[in-house]
Design an enzyme around this catalytic site. Structure first.
Site, short mmCIF file in Angstrom:
data_model
loop_
_atom_site.label_atom_id
_atom_site.label_comp_id
_atom_site.label_asym_id
_atom_site.label_seq_id
_atom_site.Cartn_x
_atom_site.Cartn_y
_atom_site.Cartn_z
N GLN A 107 -12.49 17.84 8.72
CA GLN A 107 -13.19 17.93 7.43
C GLN A 107 -14.16 16.76 7.27
O GLN A 107 -13.81 15.61 7.52
CB GLN A 107 -12.15 17.95 6.29
CG GLN A 107 -12.74 18.21 4.91
CD GLN A 107 -13.35 19.61 4.74
OE1 GLN A 107 -12.96 20.55 5.45
NE2 GLN A 107 -14.30 19.74 3.85
N LYS A 110 -8.40 26.10 2.54
CA LYS A 110 -8.48 26.67 3.88
C LYS A 110 -7.09 26.97 4.44
O LYS A 110 -6.84 28.03 5.01
CB LYS A 110 -9.25 25.71 4.81
CG LYS A 110 -10.74 25.61 4.46
CD LYS A 110 -11.46 24.49 5.23
CE LYS A 110 -12.91 24.37 4.75
NZ LYS A 110 -13.66 23.28 5.41
N ASP A 125 -16.02 25.47 13.24
CA ASP A 125 -17.05 25.07 12.26
C ASP A 125 -18.45 25.25 12.84
O ASP A 125 -19.44 25.20 12.10
CB ASP A 125 -16.88 23.59 11.88
CG ASP A 125 -16.19 23.38 10.54
OD1 ASP A 125 -16.33 24.26 9.66
OD2 ASP A 125 -15.53 22.34 10.39
N1 GUN Z 1 -17.54 19.44 4.46
C1 GUN Z 1 -18.30 20.23 3.67
N2 GUN Z 1 -18.40 21.47 4.19
C2 GUN Z 1 -17.68 21.46 5.34
C3 GUN Z 1 -17.40 22.46 6.32
O1 GUN Z 1 -17.84 23.61 6.26
N3 GUN Z 1 -16.61 22.06 7.35
C4 GUN Z 1 -16.14 20.79 7.45
N4 GUN Z 1 -15.38 20.49 8.52
N5 GUN Z 1 -16.38 19.85 6.57
C5 GUN Z 1 -17.14 20.19 5.51
#
Ligand code: GUN
Length: 292
Positions: free
Chosen positions: A96, A52, A119
């Site tokens: 995350q 990311k 998110d």
């Molecule tokens: N863990 C697995 N997928 C995601 C996501 O799309 N965002 C976040 N913050 N954590 C994750």
């Protein structure tokens, strides 16, 4: 069978975003800025957050990665979130997941300022999504929606079966596919660990979205001829054939299922890269605001 090329589509979207960033900079405005909080050092989470952050650099965003020890208290983690909420230089924030067991994920998610919640996990944003009010859509479901749109896959009146009811993928996906607009208007069946006759349900699916995190779970005998198959699984399994020592496995037995399907996403190179593209898109929306 046509491959739904998430890697290429993600690159196309990132190119479009990079052009928009140039416009923003020409107007004398600051770069969009995404912050990511990573608690602990889970290998998979490190990989995803790293991807990311790299994607931010590629499209011309600023990024800040905040690494916190996995012994951090919930209170101190929420204090970190608060700091970013107050920081006008930062447009979007992700924490995350998963978080260590002693931390309540919902409490942390609720602490994120909803207009920075790129998110789309905050209850306010989940509510807006459900009511079809413009908001941040969770990045993985949004990525799947975008693939369906860009490949012009028909959805109206189709039976869409979603396997897995997680807050991040399965549940929002079921809501989005049932919406009264394209891509949507599906008859949706949301299946999970307590579902009976899953095989029979899958066999009647026109669109199958598999998000349960079990490598090669969906086998050829569960798929109707001509179905669209979207594989959200990305389980890391040990491999002595790759440099990293890991390889990614999807939830679909790809080789056997591909022959039967009309459209299918590969793993890697399907839904995963789309998640990143949509996170960047949400961050740009955090800067520009929603079209209402
Ligand atoms: N863990 C697995 N997928 C995601 C996501 O799309 N965002 C976040 N913050 N954590 C994750």
């Amino acid at each position: 069978m046509q491959l739904l090329d998430g890697k290429q589509t993600s690159q196309d979207i990132q190119q479009e975003i990079a052009v928009q960033v140039e416009h923003i900079l020409k107007e004398g405005k600051k770069k969009p800025h995404l912050a990511a909080i990573l608690v602990g050092n889970d290998g998979a989470s490190e990989t995803y957050v790293g991807a990311k952050v790299r994607a931010c650099e590629k499209v011309g965003f600023d990024s800040t990665l905040i690494r916190l020890d996995d012994s951090i208290s919930q209170e101190n983690l929420i204090a970190e979130v608060e700091k970013i909420n107050q920081n006008d230089n930062i447009d979007g924030l992700i924490v995350q997941l998963p978080l260590p067991a002693h931390i309540d994920e919902l409490s942390v998610t609720k602490a994120i300022y909803p207009l920075k919640d790129v998110d789309g996990f905050h209850p306010e944003n989940v509510g807006k999504m459900t009511l079809n009010i413009p908001t941040f859509l969770p990045a993985t479901p949004a990525g799947i929606i975008e693939l369906i749109k860009r490949y012009k896959i028909e959805t109206e009146g189709k039976h869409c079966v979603v396997i897995g009811r997680s807050n991040i993928v399965g549940l929002p996906m079921s809501i989005l596919m049932a919406r009264n607009s394209y891509p949507g208007n599906c008859t949706v069946t949301l299946t999970h660990s307590r579902t009976k006759n899953l095989k029979e349900i899958c066999q009647s699916a026109d669109i199958l979205i598999v998000a349960l995190g079990r490598p090669e779970y969906l086998t050829e005998d569960m798929v109707k001829e001509g179905a669209t198959v979207i594989d959200v699984g990305i389980t890391r399994v040990k491999s002595d054939k790759t440099k990293s020592g890991w390889k990614l496995k999807g939830d679909v037995d790809y080789t056997a299922v591909a022959d039967k399907s009309s459209f299918i996403t590969p793993v890697p190179g399907g839904v995963g890269p789309m998640t990143i593209a949509m996170l960047l898109k949400n961050t740009l929306t955090a800067v520009n605001g929603f079209d209402v």
